[in-house]
Design a protein around this motif. Structure first.
Motif, short mmCIF file in Angstrom:
data_model
loop_
_atom_site.label_atom_id
_atom_site.label_comp_id
_atom_site.label_asym_id
_atom_site.label_seq_id
_atom_site.Cartn_x
_atom_site.Cartn_y
_atom_site.Cartn_z
N LYS A 153 0.83 -1.22 0.00
CA LYS A 153 0.00 0.00 0.00
C LYS A 153 0.86 1.26 0.00
O LYS A 153 0.37 2.35 -0.32
CB LYS A 153 -0.92 0.01 1.22
CG LYS A 153 -1.93 -1.12 1.28
CD LYS A 153 -2.93 -0.93 2.40
CE LYS A 153 -2.28 -0.93 3.77
NZ LYS A 153 -1.65 -2.21 4.11
N VAL A 154 2.13 1.14 0.37
CA VAL A 154 3.02 2.30 0.41
C VAL A 154 3.41 2.68 -1.02
O VAL A 154 3.94 1.85 -1.76
CB VAL A 154 4.27 2.02 1.25
CG1 VAL A 154 5.19 3.25 1.26
CG2 VAL A 154 3.89 1.63 2.67
N GLU A 155 3.16 3.94 -1.40
CA GLU A 155 3.50 4.40 -2.74
C GLU A 155 4.70 5.34 -2.77
O GLU A 155 5.44 5.39 -3.75
CB GLU A 155 2.30 5.10 -3.37
CG GLU A 155 1.16 4.18 -3.70
CD GLU A 155 0.10 4.84 -4.55
OE1 GLU A 155 -0.54 4.14 -5.35
OE2 GLU A 155 -0.10 6.06 -4.41
N ARG A 156 4.87 6.12 -1.72
CA ARG A 156 5.98 7.09 -1.66
C ARG A 156 6.18 7.48 -0.20
O ARG A 156 5.44 7.04 0.67
CB ARG A 156 5.68 8.31 -2.53
CG ARG A 156 4.41 9.03 -2.19
CD ARG A 156 4.04 10.09 -3.22
NE ARG A 156 3.87 9.54 -4.56
CZ ARG A 156 2.75 8.96 -5.00
NH1 ARG A 156 1.70 8.85 -4.21
NH2 ARG A 156 2.66 8.50 -6.22
N TRP A 157 7.17 8.35 0.04
CA TRP A 157 7.49 8.77 1.40
C TRP A 157 7.50 10.28 1.53
O TRP A 157 7.75 10.99 0.54
CB TRP A 157 8.88 8.26 1.80
CG TRP A 157 9.07 6.79 1.66
CD1 TRP A 157 9.65 6.13 0.62
CD2 TRP A 157 8.67 5.77 2.59
NE1 TRP A 157 9.64 4.77 0.83
CE2 TRP A 157 9.04 4.52 2.04
CE3 TRP A 157 8.03 5.80 3.82
CZ2 TRP A 157 8.81 3.32 2.69
CZ3 TRP A 157 7.79 4.61 4.49
CH2 TRP A 157 8.18 3.38 3.92
N VAL A 158 7.22 10.75 2.72
CA VAL A 158 7.49 12.14 3.08
C VAL A 158 8.64 12.13 4.07
O VAL A 158 8.58 11.44 5.10
CB VAL A 158 6.26 12.84 3.68
CG1 VAL A 158 6.63 14.25 4.15
CG2 VAL A 158 5.12 12.89 2.67
N VAL A 159 9.69 12.85 3.75
CA VAL A 159 10.88 12.92 4.58
C VAL A 159 10.91 14.28 5.26
O VAL A 159 10.91 15.32 4.58
CB VAL A 159 12.16 12.72 3.73
CG1 VAL A 159 13.40 12.70 4.63
CG2 VAL A 159 12.05 11.43 2.92
N VAL A 160 10.93 14.28 6.59
CA VAL A 160 10.89 15.52 7.36
C VAL A 160 12.25 15.74 8.03
O VAL A 160 12.70 14.90 8.81
CB VAL A 160 9.78 15.49 8.42
CG1 VAL A 160 9.78 16.80 9.23
CG2 VAL A 160 8.42 15.26 7.77
N GLU A 161 12.87 16.86 7.69
CA GLU A 161 14.10 17.28 8.37
C GLU A 161 13.68 18.04 9.63
O GLU A 161 13.06 19.10 9.56
CB GLU A 161 14.92 18.20 7.46
CG GLU A 161 16.14 18.80 8.12
CD GLU A 161 16.74 19.94 7.31
OE1 GLU A 161 17.59 20.66 7.86
OE2 GLU A 161 16.33 20.11 6.15
N VAL A 162 14.01 17.50 10.79
CA VAL A 162 13.57 18.07 12.07
C VAL A 162 14.30 19.39 12.34
O VAL A 162 15.53 19.45 12.31
CB VAL A 162 13.81 17.09 13.22
CG1 VAL A 162 13.39 17.71 14.55
CG2 VAL A 162 13.08 15.77 12.97
N GLN A 163 13.52 20.43 12.62
CA GLN A 163 14.09 21.72 13.02
C GLN A 163 13.69 22.10 14.44
O GLN A 163 14.43 22.80 15.13
CB GLN A 163 13.66 22.81 12.04
CG GLN A 163 14.19 22.59 10.63
CD GLN A 163 13.74 23.64 9.65
OE1 GLN A 163 12.57 24.03 9.64
NE2 GLN A 163 14.65 24.12 8.82
N GLU A 164 12.52 21.66 14.87
CA GLU A 164 12.06 21.88 16.24
C GLU A 164 11.35 20.63 16.73
O GLU A 164 10.59 20.01 15.98
CB GLU A 164 11.08 23.05 16.33
CG GLU A 164 11.68 24.43 16.10
CD GLU A 164 10.64 25.52 16.26
OE1 GLU A 164 11.04 26.68 16.38
OE2 GLU A 164 9.43 25.21 16.26
N ALA A 165 11.58 20.29 17.99
CA ALA A 165 10.85 19.20 18.62
C ALA A 165 10.60 19.59 20.07
O ALA A 165 11.52 20.00 20.78
CB ALA A 165 11.66 17.90 18.56
N TYR A 166 9.32 19.50 20.49
CA TYR A 166 9.01 19.91 21.86
C TYR A 166 7.70 19.27 22.32
O TYR A 166 6.86 18.85 21.53
CB TYR A 166 8.92 21.44 21.98
CG TYR A 166 7.98 22.12 21.02
CD1 TYR A 166 6.65 22.35 21.35
CD2 TYR A 166 8.43 22.55 19.78
CE1 TYR A 166 5.79 22.99 20.48
CE2 TYR A 166 7.58 23.20 18.90
CZ TYR A 166 6.26 23.42 19.25
OH TYR A 166 5.42 24.05 18.38
#
Length: 210
Positions: A153-166
């Motif tokens: 079912k997986v067709e593609r990915w979203v890749v997130v470069e983390v800039q803030e985490a809280y």
């Protein structure tokens, strides 16, 4: 009351601390600057620490916020089995886009504007949330093929470069109890199936016929 233009007197505050010019302006206007500064100092990271990575890895849903080039916003929900959100390293989170998404609202926004906000909430055990803000890009299935684990079912990915985490405080998070995930697929009742739950298509068809 509107935020001031960025000037020499306000720019140091913008550089030193996370957050927008607008939130810093309101912190000053509403006298919450000291509380906000403590939060920035104590809780905001530019990466995921091990506890955050473990939290992401056991989530079954994430709320995703995006905006297009004009700033028009959209929010959506992404769900999957625990582990569908992948922490590749302390600065990279990857999540799948599954087959069936035909509108491409979030992906279309990401193409125009890479800024993305993720909110993950544990409603059942710890009653706590985690914000992850960063820059996103769309990646082909082949780039992280091993993460799909054979899920067709997986067709593609979203890749997130983390800039803030809280952290998102637990104060107003409701406790929920998981139940069996039944689906009324064997029915012609469009409301029970969920496709036209709010009756938009039915109302439009009724209006067209009248």
């Amino acid at each position: 009351m509107s935020p001031p233009e960025l000037t020499e007197t306000t720019s140091p505050n913008r550089v030193e601390l996370p957050g927008s010019r607008g939130e810093h302006f309101l912190q000053c206007a509403l006298e919450t600057s000291d509380r906000a500064r403590r939060f920035y100092t104590d809780q905001v990271l530019d990466h995921l620490n091990p506890a955050m990575a473990e939290f992401v890895g056991r989530m079954e849903m994430a709320f995703i916020s995006t905006a297009d080039a004009d700033g028009e916003c959209d929010s959506t929900l992404r769900c999957g089995p625990a582990g569908f959100l992948h922490v590749v390293d302390s600065r990279t989170v990857v999540y799948p886009e599954y087959r069936g998404n035909g509108v491409m609202a979030s992906l279309g926004n990401i193409m125009e504007n890479p800024h993305v906000g993720m909110l993950m909430v544990d409603f059942t055990e710890d009653l706590i949330g985690l914000h992850v803000n960063g820059r996103a890009r769309i990646a082909p299935l082949s780039e992280f093929a091993e993460l799909a684990g054979g899920d067709r079912k997986v067709e593609r990915w979203v890749v997130v470069e983390v800039q803030e985490a809280y952290v998102h405080c637990r104060k107003h998070i409701p406790r929920m109890v998981p139940v069996d995930r039944t689906r009324d697929w064997g029915t012609d009742d469009v409301r029970r199936k969920g496709g036209d739950f709010f009756g938009v298509k039915a109302n439009r068809m009724s209006s067209a016929e009248s």
